[in-house]
Motif scaffolding. Structure first.
Motif, PDB file in Angstrom:
ATOM      1  N   THR A   1      17.050  18.070  18.057  1.00 53.64           N
ATOM      2  CA  THR A   1      18.323  18.481  18.633  1.00 53.64           C
ATOM      3  C   THR A   1      18.910  17.458  19.594  1.00 53.64           C
ATOM      4  N   TRP A   2      18.050  16.624  20.215  1.00 56.20           N
ATOM      5  CA  TRP A   2      18.568  15.560  21.087  1.00 56.20           C
ATOM      6  C   TRP A   2      19.603  14.726  20.342  1.00 56.20           C
ATOM      7  N   PHE A   3      19.358  14.481  19.055  1.00 53.69           N
ATOM      8  CA  PHE A   3      20.267  13.673  18.246  1.00 53.69           C
ATOM      9  C   PHE A   3      21.317  14.519  17.539  1.00 53.69           C
ATOM     10  N   THR A   4      20.890  15.579  16.864  1.00 52.06           N
ATOM     11  CA  THR A   4      21.802  16.315  15.984  1.00 52.06           C
ATOM     12  C   THR A   4      22.943  16.996  16.737  1.00 52.06           C
ATOM     13  N   GLN A   5      22.685  17.543  17.921  1.00 53.93           N
ATOM     14  CA  GLN A   5      23.747  18.244  18.638  1.00 53.93           C
ATOM     15  C   GLN A   5      24.857  17.302  19.069  1.00 53.93           C
ATOM     16  N   ARG A   6      24.510  16.135  19.570  1.00 54.54           N
ATOM     17  CA  ARG A   6      25.530  15.196  20.052  1.00 54.54           C
ATOM     18  C   ARG A   6      26.278  14.531  18.909  1.00 54.54           C
ATOM     19  N   ALA A   7      25.624  14.468  17.733  1.00 49.68           N
ATOM     20  CA  ALA A   7      26.263  13.822  16.585  1.00 49.68           C
ATOM     21  C   ALA A   7      26.934  14.828  15.649  1.00 49.68           C
ATOM     22  N   GLY A   8      26.985  16.092  16.051  1.00 46.50           N
ATOM     23  CA  GLY A   8      27.637  17.091  15.219  1.00 46.50           C
ATOM     24  C   GLY A   8      26.925  17.339  13.906  1.00 46.50           C
ATOM     25  N   LEU A   9      25.601  17.228  13.913  1.00 52.22           N
ATOM     26  CA  LEU A   9      24.815  17.319  12.673  1.00 52.22           C
ATOM     27  C   LEU A   9      23.879  18.524  12.677  1.00 52.22           C
ATOM     28  N   GLN A  10      24.305  19.623  13.287  1.00 54.30           N
ATOM     29  CA  GLN A  10      23.433  20.797  13.365  1.00 54.30           C
ATOM     30  C   GLN A  10      23.081  21.357  11.989  1.00 54.30           C
ATOM     31  N   ASN A  11      23.927  21.109  10.983  1.00 56.30           N
ATOM     32  CA  ASN A  11      23.679  21.642   9.637  1.00 56.30           C
ATOM     33  C   ASN A  11      22.998  20.641   8.712  1.00 56.30           C
ATOM     34  N   ALA A  12      22.618  19.491   9.247  1.00 58.20           N
ATOM     35  CA  ALA A  12      21.974  18.473   8.416  1.00 58.20           C
ATOM     36  C   ALA A  12      20.547  18.869   8.059  1.00 58.20           C
ATOM     37  N   ARG A  13      20.055  18.322   6.953  1.00 55.57           N
ATOM     38  CA  ARG A  13      18.644  18.489   6.606  1.00 55.57           C
ATOM     39  C   ARG A  13      17.826  17.589   7.524  1.00 55.57           C
ATOM     40  N   ILE A  14      16.682  18.086   7.956  1.00 54.67           N
ATOM     41  CA  ILE A  14      15.838  17.372   8.916  1.00 54.67           C
ATOM     42  C   ILE A  14      14.498  17.026   8.273  1.00 54.67           C
ATOM     43  N   LEU A  15      14.057  15.792   8.473  1.00 56.42           N
ATOM     44  CA  LEU A  15      12.740  15.369   7.998  1.00 56.42           C
ATOM     45  C   LEU A  15      12.093  14.527   9.085  1.00 56.42           C
ATOM     46  N   ARG A  16      10.858  14.863   9.447  1.00 55.85           N
ATOM     47  CA  ARG A  16      10.095  14.067  10.412  1.00 55.85           C
ATOM     48  C   ARG A  16       8.873  13.500   9.693  1.00 55.85           C
TER      49      ARG A  16
ATOM     50  N   GLN B   1       0.844  -1.190   0.000  1.00 53.62           N
ATOM     51  CA  GLN B   1       0.000   0.000   0.000  1.00 53.62           C
ATOM     52  C   GLN B   1       0.881   1.242   0.000  1.00 53.62           C
ATOM     53  N   PRO B   2       0.762   2.086  -1.017  1.00 55.48           N
ATOM     54  CA  PRO B   2       1.562   3.315  -1.049  1.00 55.48           C
ATOM     55  C   PRO B   2       1.277   4.163   0.187  1.00 55.48           C
ATOM     56  N   ARG B   3       2.351   4.650   0.814  1.00 53.99           N
ATOM     57  CA  ARG B   3       2.227   5.498   1.987  1.00 53.99           C
ATOM     58  C   ARG B   3       2.929   6.815   1.689  1.00 53.99           C
ATOM     59  N   GLU B   4       2.216   7.886   1.909  1.00 54.94           N
ATOM     60  CA  GLU B   4       2.762   9.209   1.602  1.00 54.94           C
ATOM     61  C   GLU B   4       4.075   9.460   2.336  1.00 54.94           C
ATOM     62  N   GLY B   5       4.111   9.088   3.616  1.00 57.76           N
ATOM     63  CA  GLY B   5       5.319   9.311   4.401  1.00 57.76           C
ATOM     64  C   GLY B   5       6.492   8.489   3.906  1.00 57.76           C
ATOM     65  N   GLN B   6       6.241   7.245   3.533  1.00 54.51           N
ATOM     66  CA  GLN B   6       7.307   6.384   3.041  1.00 54.51           C
ATOM     67  C   GLN B   6       7.898   6.937   1.752  1.00 54.51           C
ATOM     68  N   THR B   7       7.029   7.383   0.847  1.00 51.11           N
ATOM     69  CA  THR B   7       7.497   7.951  -0.414  1.00 51.11           C
ATOM     70  C   THR B   7       8.271   9.239  -0.180  1.00 51.11           C
ATOM     71  N   ALA B   8       7.765  10.097   0.719  1.00 56.01           N
ATOM     72  CA  ALA B   8       8.441  11.361   1.003  1.00 56.01           C
ATOM     73  C   ALA B   8       9.847  11.119   1.549  1.00 56.01           C
ATOM     74  N   MET B   9       9.973  10.129   2.422  1.00 55.28           N
ATOM     75  CA  MET B   9      11.291   9.817   2.965  1.00 55.28           C
ATOM     76  C   MET B   9      12.209   9.278   1.872  1.00 55.28           C
ATOM     77  N   ALA B  10      11.691   8.391   1.038  1.00 55.82           N
ATOM     78  CA  ALA B  10      12.503   7.801  -0.024  1.00 55.82           C
ATOM     79  C   ALA B  10      13.010   8.866  -0.988  1.00 55.82           C
ATOM     80  N   VAL B  11      12.170   9.831  -1.321  1.00 54.40           N
ATOM     81  CA  VAL B  11      12.566  10.904  -2.233  1.00 54.40           C
ATOM     82  C   VAL B  11      13.636  11.781  -1.578  1.00 54.40           C
ATOM     83  N   ALA B  12      13.471  12.091  -0.296  1.00 53.35           N
ATOM     84  CA  ALA B  12      14.467  12.896   0.410  1.00 53.35           C
ATOM     85  C   ALA B  12      15.810  12.174   0.463  1.00 53.35           C
ATOM     86  N   VAL B  13      15.781  10.856   0.706  1.00 49.90           N
ATOM     87  CA  VAL B  13      17.010  10.065   0.720  1.00 49.90           C
ATOM     88  C   VAL B  13      17.665  10.094  -0.657  1.00 49.90           C
ATOM     89  N   ALA B  14      16.864   9.933  -1.712  1.00 52.31           N
ATOM     90  CA  ALA B  14      17.397   9.934  -3.075  1.00 52.31           C
ATOM     91  C   ALA B  14      18.065  11.262  -3.414  1.00 52.31           C
TER      92      ALA B  14
END
Length: 687
Positions: free
Chosen positions: A440-455, A25-38
């Motif tokens: 920020t719980w994850f990005t600050q400790r991993a040095g990823l403050q400049n990463a693109r974020i998708l929820r 079943q196509p899921r909007e969230g799954q497709t959105a994540m896949a496109v962002a990864v691509a």
């Protein structure tokens, strides 16, 4: 066609996945994540994706990874997911997409049979024990037929088995290319296959072991890879911290003494007092353990001064001196026989490394890290950074890839232009990465403050599938009677459900109290079986719990802590009640927690708001995630800590949980419980 467009077509209602699987079943969230990864794979840089349970994040990164044509490294936190990706998801998806892809699975040394150590295993004192001898015989038979040497092939082999150290190698005792079994070595073969593969599946421990000591084979592999994906990424900071620090344990010393005696008697009997040298090392290890204090399992002693808190300074310095003396004596003896066998060369290097670590622990600790002593069956001296942010920024995200390697792992053209550091794509994903929009719980400790974020939100209908209840009549979490009262409250509910109950505790002490109390009540009825973490291997506990009351067996209540808060997947009716004993705030007595807290306070911040509260929110979210694993699941989450609804900060914690229906009164809970026990529970919503 751009990779993002290709990926979108695969996930379309009439795409390849829909045609290959009628249940897709196509899921909007799954497709959105896949496109962002691509897009990240095409453009480079870092992408952080929090994908709620049920999104299908695995396919969201596997599809673009396969279609990209790039060499890809996939890292997971657990061996279970590692095996699932390699054995099931990747082959299945590659066939569906019609892509010929070379795949490899690479694990740490402890996962592979060491042929050299297997030859010596029968000479070990433990080999004479009946249980050990039986398992060792099984391993010897299997060794004749295995092509991978992966111990996961051996069904029934417990990870805690005393046989494991006898048949595997470590970084300390591996002989490398000097080993007489090097050509047949399973670890070496796995690394060679990884260098030749298009997609390599590893785990976080292996990745950071190489970042720290360049030992795991990743040193040749990572530079040839342009795409790196971390699944279960919420674990990378704590995993990385383990390897970026320094450790010295009495266990390492005992292993050295054992190997010193075995190798000395085998290759140079009479050329040194091997028994005396081994006993000196082992005695020094025991003295170090005794100097740390009484046997208090799981205690962490702060170490901010010359010696750890609560430890006699004179005894501590004396114990460290005896360790240095024993290792120096062994070093001198090994120097005289080093040319006889490669084993002696490796033992010599181990002694030097242990002495170097010991010297580090006799000097003042780093201002940027924290030092402590773990006291249990053995004693472990630890110095650790507070997070991996600096390592990620300077040694990974900013490190330029090296030229591609040939089939033997050597650079094809050292002068060739390789992709810039910015062009490498880093994907970090998990179901739980924070409780704010910036993660920020994850990005600050991993040095990823400049990463693109998708929820990406979960597709589950939590308001229909699940309910949240907080009992108001339980004692305060600080009350010593809280755990016993919680067990008394859980018992009737578990009996009504016929088991199907998971109790998650924040401490091992609470685990034992709750487990013992439930055994004396519901277990005594003969209607339910109460399972407790630590009594069986984790895999066996999970299998028994999933079986539930099938085939006339009793239903189950599982009381667990630590690793069961995540990675425990029980879809369907086998799990319908998850009980969390207390809000999972960081333990205040932990030296690493205290150091992180102090750093925030020194900078003028609020450690509770910016550290303790986000930690609790993420852990609570992970524990709650055990309840609903499928669109048809139904269940109730109970948090036995009324602070969730009485304290102001409870609103932030509630906001971190899935949007479940709230049950306010005991009558509401009883009705929801009855709904779960009716016929065809999967067709009935929780009231």
């Amino acid at each position: 066609m751009a990779l993002a467009d290709m990926v979108q077509a695969v996930f379309a209602p009439d795409g390849v996945l829909a045609r290959a699987d009628a249940q897709f079943q196509p899921r909007e969230g799954q497709t959105a994540m896949a496109v962002a990864v691509a897009r990240t794979m095409e453009e480079g840089g870092a992408l952080v994706v929090e994908a709620g349970t049920g999104v299908g994040k695995t396919f969201s990164y596997l599809v673009p990874a396969l279609l990209s044509g790039e060499r890809v490294l996939l890292s997971t936190a657990t061996k279970a997911l590692q095996d699932q990706l390699y054995s099931r998801d990747l082959p299945r998806l590659a066939r569906t997409l019609g892509l010929p892809v070379r795949m490899a699975l690479l694990k740490g040394r402890a996962s592979y049979l060491c042929l050299h150590h297997l030859e010596r295993a029968r000479q070990d004192a433990q080999a004479g024990q009946p249980g050990v001898a039986r398992v060792l015989g099984k391993v010897e038979t299997w060794a004749q037929s295995t092509t991978t040497g992966d111990l996961a092939e051996l069904t029934g082999l417990d990870d805690r088995s005393p046989v494991i150290p006898l048949i595997t190698s470590t970084r300390e005792n591996c002989l490398g290319s000097q080993c007489p079994q090097f050509r047949e070595c399973h670890v070496h073969r796995a690394r060679r296959e990884a260098l030749a593969a298009d997609i390599v599946v590893i785990n976080h421990h292996l990745f950071f072991a190489d970042v720290a000591v360049r030992e795991s084979g990743m040193a040749e592999l990572l530079p040839t890879v342009r795409v790196v994906v971390f699944d279960e990424a919420h674990r990378i900071n704590e995993t990385g911290v383990q390897f970026m620090g320094l450790q010295l344990s009495s266990g390492q010393l005992l292993d050295l003494g054992r190997d010193l005696l075995a190798v000395g008697l085998q290759h140079a009997r009479g050329m040194a007092d091997w028994l005396g040298l081994a006993r000196a090392v082992e005695q020094a290890a025991q003295d170090l353990r005794l100097a740390a204090g009484e046997a208090r399992g799981g205690v962490k002693l702060r170490w901010t001064g010359e010696y750890p808190d609560g430890v006699d300074g004179v005894a501590w310095r004396s114990a460290l001196g005896r360790v240095a003396e024993a290792c120096t004596q062994a070093l001198d003896a090994l120097d005289t026989v080093s040319e006889i066998a490669p084993d002696f060369v490796r033992l010599y290097e181990r002694c030097k490394e242990l002495l170097a670590r010991l010297a580090r622990f006799t000097r003042e600790g780093s201002a940027e890290g924290v030092r402590w002593v773990d006291v249990g069956l053995q004693v472990r001296l630890v110095e650790s950074p507070l997070d991996i942010a600096e390592v990620m920024r300077t040694r990974l995200l900013g490190a330029p890839p090296m030229p591609a390697a040939d089939q033997d792992g050597w650079p094809e053209d050292p002068a060739a232009a390789s992709p810039s550091a910015a062009s490498r794509a880093w994907i970090f994903t998990s179901a739980t990465l924070g409780d704010d929009e910036g993660l920020t719980w994850f990005t600050q400790r991993a040095g990823l403050q400049n990463a693109r974020i998708l929820r990406v939100a979960s597709p589950f209908d939590y308001s229909r599938q699940a309910a949240l209840y907080v009992p108001r009549n339980l004692p305060s979490p600080a009350d010593p009677t809280h755990s016993a009262a919680l067990a008394q409250w859980v018992g009737p509910a578990a009996l009504q459900l016929g088991g199907r109950t998971l109790v998650l505790t924040t401490t091992l002490k609470a685990l034992r109290t709750v487990g013992d109390a439930l055994r004396s009540t519901v277990g005594g009825t003969g209607r339910l079986e109460v399972l407790m973490q630590g009594e069986w291997p984790k895999r066996r506990l999970m299998e028994r719990f999933r079986e539930g009351s099938d085939q006339g067996r009793r239903g189950c209540v599982l009381v667990a802590s630590a690793t069961f808060w995540e990675g425990f997947d029980v879809p369907g009716d086998a799990l319908q009640l998850v009980v969390i004993d207390k809000l999972p705030f960081p333990p205040p007595g932990d030296p690493l927690v205290e150091a992180r807290t102090q750093k925030i306070e020194d900078a003028g911040g609020s450690a509770f708001k910016s550290y303790a509260l986000p930690e609790a929110a993420v852990a609570l979210k992970q524990g709650a995630g055990r309840l609903i694993r499928h669109e048809t699941d139904r269940g109730i989450l109970v948090v036995g800590d009324k602070r969730l609804v009485t304290m102001g900060y409870g609103k932030r914690l509630l906001a971190a949980l899935p949007p479940m229906r709230r049950l306010e009164a005991p009558e509401d809970f009883e009705e929801a419980l009855r709904a779960l026990t009716r016929t065809s529970t999967t067709d009935l919503p929780c009231p």
